[in-house]
Design an enzyme around this catalytic site. Structure first.
Site, PDB file in Angstrom:
ATOM      1  N   SER A 115       0.817  -1.214   0.000  1.00 39.20           N
ATOM      2  CA  SER A 115       0.000   0.000   0.000  1.00 39.20           C
ATOM      3  C   SER A 115       0.850   1.263   0.000  1.00 39.20           C
ATOM      4  O   SER A 115       2.013   1.260   0.414  1.00 39.20           O
ATOM      5  CB  SER A 115      -0.912   0.013   1.236  1.00 39.20           C
ATOM      6  OG  SER A 115      -1.818  -1.066   1.205  1.00 39.20           O
ATOM      7  N   LYS A 116       0.263   2.354  -0.463  1.00 40.20           N
ATOM      8  CA  LYS A 116       0.930   3.651  -0.436  1.00 40.20           C
ATOM      9  C   LYS A 116       1.294   4.017   1.006  1.00 40.20           C
ATOM     10  O   LYS A 116       0.513   3.756   1.929  1.00 40.20           O
ATOM     11  CB  LYS A 116      -0.006   4.731  -1.001  1.00 40.20           C
ATOM     12  CG  LYS A 116      -0.373   4.554  -2.441  1.00 40.20           C
ATOM     13  CD  LYS A 116      -1.517   5.462  -2.850  1.00 40.20           C
ATOM     14  CE  LYS A 116      -1.152   6.933  -2.687  1.00 40.20           C
ATOM     15  NZ  LYS A 116      -2.219   7.808  -3.241  1.00 40.20           N
TER      16      LYS A 116
END
Length: 273
Positions: A115-116
């Site tokens: 994920s970011k």
């Protein structure tokens, strides 16, 4: 952020003092050595293909990432402290290390992603808003659904008392196990299993966080959430057709839900592969 490793091969034309004077005879000029240049080019290519991590290991790189997150409005200092300690580039594929500290999700195989950083930070920030975390100053016993490559697991290990992390895909479970092996995290237990079932043997959990989004919060997660605990997970939002972050707090009388910003996660699935 793209980084180049090692010096570039010399470019033509070379200076006259390297080629020899124009007026000199061919015998007195310094000979050109194409075989040497080819060897250097091969060495440069190898360095580009297999980055050494030089520069990415610098604390300054992680500091810049954290400062960008602060500029975006995130305010959870414990999360920032953990992000300064855990090198994200150590959890991504070699070909993608140059993007490790950009605010982007990256593929980790089998259709899954890491994920970011901003999304990871935001979800853990929301966990810290739970009653138990506010009272104790840490996340307590944590259930993570979707280990992936293990980056968020390493962060949670610095923020909670114990972490149980479940991954349904065996190749990713093996990858996370290898990524986390050098850290010797005694407080972390990795489980190859169906995350939708939670992990009853270690319940209840003070914090539950999921890295995949479904249509509803599984009942097993709700049942395994301790009183005073908080759950954060992406869930389908009927009105928008997308996903939002769902927060569930368990009280002495039941569960309270609140909806937060839109996100985009891989779908939550049952079963083990």
């Amino acid at each position: 952020m793209t980084r180049r490793h090692g010096p570039s091969a010399p470019r033509f034309p070379l200076p006259l003092d390297k080629l020899g004077s124009k007026s000199g005879s061919p015998a007195t000029r310094e000979p050109l050595r194409p075989q040497r240049l080819l060897r250097e080019a091969a060495q440069d290519a190898a360095r580009l293909a297999t980055p050494s991590g030089l520069g990415l290991d610098s604390a300054l790189v992680r500091q810049r990432m954290v400062e960008r997150l602060r500029a975006e409005g995130l305010r959870c200092e414990p999360v920032f402290a953990a992000m300064l300690q855990v090198p994200r580039h150590a959890f991504v594929d070699t070909a993608l290390v140059g993007q490790a500290y950009e605010d982007t999700s990256l593929p980790i195989g089998l259709g899954q992603t890491i994920s970011k950083p901003s999304v990871v930070a935001r979800m853990i920030e929301l966990l810290y808003g739970g009653e138990s975390a506010r009272r104790h100053g840490h996340l307590g016993k944590v259930l993570e659904v979707g280990t992936g490559c293990g980056y968020q697991t390493a962060l949670l290990a610095r923020l909670g008392r114990r972490v149980v992390s479940i991954e349904r895909l065996r190749p990713l479970f093996d990858k996370a196990t290898a990524n986390l092996a050098t850290w010797r995290l005694d407080s972390v237990r990795l489980v190859h299993g169906d995350g939708m079932l939670g992990h009853g043997p270690n319940a209840p959990f003070d914090s539950i966080i999921a890295a995949a989004g479904g249509d509803a919060v599984p009942q097993a997660w709700l049942d395994q959430l301790a009183v005073g605990g908080r759950l954060v997970a992406p869930m389908h939002h009927a009105a928008s057709g997308g996903q939002i972050l769902m927060v569930v707090d368990r009280t002495a009388t039941g569960w309270q839900r609140s909806q937060h910003e839109g996100v985009h996660f891989v779908p939550l699935k049952s079963g083990v592969l």
